[in-house]
Design an enzyme around this catalytic site. Structure first.
Site, PDB file in Angstrom:
ATOM      1  NE  ARG A 161      -6.665  47.326 -36.346  1.00 51.94           N
ATOM      2  CZ  ARG A 161      -6.807  48.643 -36.248  1.00 51.94           C
ATOM      3  NH1 ARG A 161      -6.537  49.236 -35.115  1.00 51.94           N
ATOM      4  NH2 ARG A 161      -7.198  49.361 -37.263  1.00 51.94           N
ATOM      5  CE1 TYR A 162     -10.239  45.239 -38.343  1.00 52.69           C
ATOM      6  CE2 TYR A 162      -8.562  46.582 -39.414  1.00 52.69           C
ATOM      7  CZ  TYR A 162      -9.666  46.469 -38.584  1.00 52.69           C
ATOM      8  OH  TYR A 162     -10.179  47.590 -37.991  1.00 52.69           O
TER       9      TYR A 162
ATOM     10  NE  ARG B  87      -9.393  44.885 -43.741  1.00 53.98           N
ATOM     11  CZ  ARG B  87     -10.216  44.061 -43.108  1.00 53.98           C
ATOM     12  NH1 ARG B  87     -10.173  42.753 -43.347  1.00 53.98           N
ATOM     13  NH2 ARG B  87     -11.077  44.524 -42.221  1.00 53.98           N
TER      14      ARG B  87
ATOM     15  CB  CYS C  35       2.016  64.537 -43.998  1.00 55.02           C
ATOM     16  SG  CYS C  35       1.674  62.981 -43.165  1.00 55.02           S
TER      17      CYS C  35
ATOM     18  CB  CYS D  65      -4.217  66.523 -39.819  1.00 53.97           C
ATOM     19  SG  CYS D  65      -4.098  66.194 -41.584  1.00 53.97           S
TER      20      CYS D  65
ATOM     21  CB  CYS E 161      -2.141  63.296 -37.207  1.00 53.73           C
ATOM     22  SG  CYS E 161      -1.465  61.799 -37.958  1.00 53.73           S
TER      23      CYS E 161
ATOM     24  NE  ARG F 298      -1.038  55.127 -38.919  1.00 49.58           N
ATOM     25  CZ  ARG F 298      -1.723  55.086 -40.031  1.00 49.58           C
ATOM     26  NH1 ARG F 298      -1.381  55.823 -41.059  1.00 49.58           N
ATOM     27  NH2 ARG F 298      -2.736  54.270 -40.141  1.00 49.58           N
TER      28      ARG F 298
ATOM     29  CG  ASP G  28      -8.725  57.406 -33.850  1.00 52.48           C
ATOM     30  OD1 ASP G  28      -9.769  56.747 -33.683  1.00 52.48           O
ATOM     31  OD2 ASP G  28      -8.001  57.299 -34.857  1.00 52.48           O
TER      32      ASP G  28
ATOM     33  CG  ASP H  50     -10.069  52.638 -35.699  1.00 52.43           C
ATOM     34  OD1 ASP H  50      -9.990  51.436 -35.369  1.00 52.43           O
ATOM     35  OD2 ASP H  50      -9.634  53.096 -36.765  1.00 52.43           O
TER      36      ASP H  50
ATOM     37  CE  LYS I  42     -11.218  51.825 -40.648  1.00 51.52           C
ATOM     38  NZ  LYS I  42     -10.105  50.858 -40.561  1.00 51.52           N
TER      39      LYS I  42
HETATM   40  S1  SF4 Z   1      -3.938  62.623 -40.818  1.00 47.27           S
HETATM   41 FE1  SF4 Z   1      -1.782  62.368 -40.166  1.00 47.27          FE
HETATM   42  S2  SF4 Z   1      -0.918  60.972 -41.666  1.00 47.27           S
HETATM   43 FE2  SF4 Z   1      -2.777  61.805 -42.572  1.00 47.27          FE
HETATM   44  S3  SF4 Z   1      -2.135  63.603 -43.740  1.00 47.27           S
HETATM   45 FE3  SF4 Z   1      -2.768  64.324 -41.738  1.00 47.27          FE
HETATM   46  S4  SF4 Z   1      -0.853  64.367 -40.553  1.00 47.27           S
HETATM   47 FE4  SF4 Z   1      -0.473  63.081 -42.331  1.00 47.27          FE
END
Ligand code: SF4
Length: 403
Positions: free
Chosen positions: A135-136, A139, A148, A152, A155, A157, A316, A353, A360
């Site tokens: 995207r940038y 990088r 994971c 979370c 998350c 993603r 987000d 973001d 960002k």
């Molecule tokens: S934020 Fe998403 S990618 Fe990062 S540790 Fe938590 S669940 Fe996994």
């Protein structure tokens, strides 16, 4: 000319601050019968994660109806997984426990709202090959896995990690590396996922070796929440692998001072001793860290763990996370309580973001009250106003300094 935003001044409560800053062990909780060898083995921790409603109910009879319903639905949205180590940080007697809100699914995750998206950072539309986000200009984000140690609930993603929605993510390292080799403008590669430190030492080493062999790649980074969810993974062996590929930085992800246990402090110490600069990325979360005292304690504790607070993210607009989103106004209030009130190293950059893939955007309280060709009018952390000349003949301050 900028308007002067008046923000609530709140320096935090010193008594609470000190109690939040103590380092405690997560302890053994329900697992006191397990041998020390097993408990300290990261693979044992992974194998014994809490992944079902039955397990959770057995360990935590105080589960609320919202949590029960959320857990039943988790496997069709974002899987639930909690390491025994991290589970021990949950206060089962407290419905508002900040650790609980981060990893136990809730019914509110099924709520939809107008603004929410499944890919709020627009990663898929900037992905030239599967698992690589460019995207940038200089990088790339290199996604290595969809797994994971724990998940979370907010998350970004969640469309991808845990594969609960059937995204079916298959990184193709050969194609990802080939793309980087062919694009000489890429000087910085960030490994993320999922969590890169879930790879075996051998697999991680092979990947780092291949990236380091590309002459134009100057800088490697790893984004990981493993030191927080699974500090047992930070073994001397993995540190020995990582230290061969400098310059290599690690960004950890921690949100609350209680996550910084004695086990985590030791794990981070091992990484720091391997010469790895450590930064932290936090997400501003309702029920977790949206209070001045909690945030100050967390940031100061990170410094004690040899970690520089790097970013504080506005959460987000990921679907099902509205119940965890704090307001930007509250984020600004917290930032206003930091600059000047605590060590500069402790102050992260607060960012949004930009929804849809805008990157960002730094969000700061306003310190410049006005400016013109003649002078800039600024305020300090105490609200005192000062003037700074923009030219040699700007004339004396209109107002006495610090009024
Ligand atoms: S934020 Fe998403 S990618 Fe990062 S540790 Fe938590 S669940 Fe996994």
């Amino acid at each position: 000319m900028q308007s002067h935003t008046v923000l609530v001044k709140d320096g935090g409560n010193p008594t609470n601050l000190n109690s939040l800053k103590t380092f405690d062990s997560a302890g053994r909780g329900f697992w006191s019968h397990i041998s020390e060898t097993d408990w300290s083995d990261w693979r044992w921790q992974l194998k014994n994660r809490i992944v079902s409603l039955e397990q959770l109910q057995r360990l935590m009879p105080t589960l609320t109806p919202e949590e029960q319903a959320g857990t039943m639905l988790a496997n069709s949205k974002l899987a639930m997984a909690i390491t025994p180590y991290f589970f021990n940080l949950i206060d089962a007697a407290d419905e508002n426990c900040p650790i609980r809100w981060q990893v136990i699914p809730r019914l509110e995750e099924t709520h939809t709202a107008l603004w929410v998206m499944s890919d709020p950072c627009g990663e898929d539309s900037h992905s030239p090959v599967p698992g690589l986000v460019h995207r940038y200009p200089d990088r790339v984000l290199f996604l290595v896995t969809d797994r994971c140690a724990a998940y979370c609930r907010y998350c970004t993603r969640s469309r991808l990690v845990s594969n609960a929605t059937g995204y079916d993510f298959h990184p193709e390292f050969d194609r990802q590396i080939e793309y980087i080799q062919q694009h000489q403008e890429i000087r910085d590669v960030l490994l993320s996922g999922g969590d890169p430190l879930l790879l075996s030492d051998d697999k991680l080493e092979t990947l780092l070796q291949r990236l380091r062999a590309i002459p134009h790649v100057e800088f490697l980074r790893i984004g990981t929440r493993i030191p927080i969810f699974l500090p047992q993974r930070i073994t001397p062996a993995v540190c020995a692998v990582l230290k061969k590929y400098h310059p290599l930085f690690i960004s950890i992800h921690s949100n609350h001072p209680r996550e910084l246990t004695t086990e985590v402090r030791e794990a981070l110490g091992r990484l720091a001793d391997a010469g790895i600069p450590l930064g932290n990325q936090s997400v501003l979360l309702r029920h977790v860290n949206d209070e001045v005292t909690v945030m100050q304690a967390h940031l100061q504790k990170l410094l004690m763990c040899r970690v520089k607070p790097y970013y504080l993210y506005q959460c987000d607009l990921i679907s099902g996370s509205a119940h965890l989103r704090a307001s930007v106004r509250q984020g600004l209030k917290i930032m206003n309580s930091l600059r000047g009130h605590t060590t500069g190293y402790a102050v992260p950059q607060y960012v949004i973001d930009a929804p849809g893939g805008g990157g960002k955007v730094p969000i700061n309280p306003e310190y410049v009250l006005s400016n013109n060709q003649d002078r800039v009018v600024i305020r300090n952390f105490e609200g005192k106003v000062f003037e700074y000349p923009e030219s040699a003949d700007a004339g004396l301050p209109v107002n006495p300094p610090g009024h």
